[in-house]
Design an enzyme around this catalytic site. Structure first.
Site, short mmCIF file in Angstrom:
data_model
loop_
_atom_site.label_atom_id
_atom_site.label_comp_id
_atom_site.label_asym_id
_atom_site.label_seq_id
_atom_site.Cartn_x
_atom_site.Cartn_y
_atom_site.Cartn_z
N GLU A 1 -4.59 59.68 -110.94
CA GLU A 1 -4.86 59.08 -109.64
C GLU A 1 -3.77 58.04 -109.40
O GLU A 1 -3.36 57.35 -110.33
CB GLU A 1 -6.22 58.39 -109.58
CG GLU A 1 -7.41 59.30 -109.57
CD GLU A 1 -7.98 59.57 -110.96
OE1 GLU A 1 -8.86 60.42 -111.09
OE2 GLU A 1 -7.53 58.93 -111.93
N TYR B 1 6.11 61.08 -109.43
CA TYR B 1 5.21 62.13 -109.90
C TYR B 1 5.56 63.48 -109.25
O TYR B 1 5.59 64.51 -109.94
CB TYR B 1 3.75 61.76 -109.62
CG TYR B 1 3.31 60.47 -110.29
CD1 TYR B 1 3.80 60.09 -111.54
CD2 TYR B 1 2.42 59.62 -109.67
CE1 TYR B 1 3.42 58.91 -112.14
CE2 TYR B 1 2.01 58.44 -110.27
CZ TYR B 1 2.52 58.08 -111.50
OH TYR B 1 2.12 56.92 -112.09
#
Length: 162
Positions: free
Chosen positions: A105, A117
């Site tokens: 998350e 990411y």
């Protein structure tokens, strides 16, 4: 360049201090101590430069799934590839342990982390509404199944039996 190595119990006070300096709701020292001493699925890597902790990343790895718990780089060391090196190291570690995919998350507003990411193969698969208690911000749920090949010569001290 920073040295990346496995975090140990001796590193926990520094990790807790780094997290406290960078997150509004940091884990306490006791949480890091638990991760190092009692949680058999926890794996943490740290980046150090001149003997000083400048970043760390951790995950819980259970069979073929890994969940990234924390990623932090000291403000003074950002933009130098430390976060990327930690994430790549953690992804390799996960692959070596048989993990097939990683989840995490990230705050919806954390565009530098999201870009990192995504560049490593993570994709957004959902939103966790009001996930962060400090300001009710949403979290993006991201997943990556593009892990590197496991290293043939990998061994982990606590899983080697004779």
């Amino acid at each position: 360049m920073a040295k990346i190595r496995r975090m140990t119990l001796a590193d926990t006070w520094e990790a807790a201090a780094l997290e406290a300096a960078n997150f509004p709701m940091p884990w306490p020292l006791s949480a890091f101590e638990f991760e190092m001493q009692e949680n058999p699925v926890a794996r943490y890597l740290m980046a150090e430069e001149s003997g000083r902790l400048i970043g760390f990343a951790g995950a819980h790895m259970i069979l073929e799934e890994g969940h990234i718990t924390n990623v932090v780089v000291a403000e003074s060391a950002r933009g130098q590839g430390i976060g990327r090196a930690l994430m790549q190291g953690l992804m390799q570690y996960a692959a070596n342990l048989g993990v097939r995919y990683l989840t995490l998350e990230v705050r919806a507003s954390n565009t530098p982390a999201i870009a990192l990411y995504q560049s490593l193969g993570f994709i957004k698969v959902g939103i966790r509404k009001k996930y962060y208690e400090d300001n009710q911000e949403d979290a993006l749920l991201m997943v990556c199944d593009q892990l590197p090949e496991a290293e043939d010569d990998f061994t982990e001290e606590e899983t080697v039996y004779e």
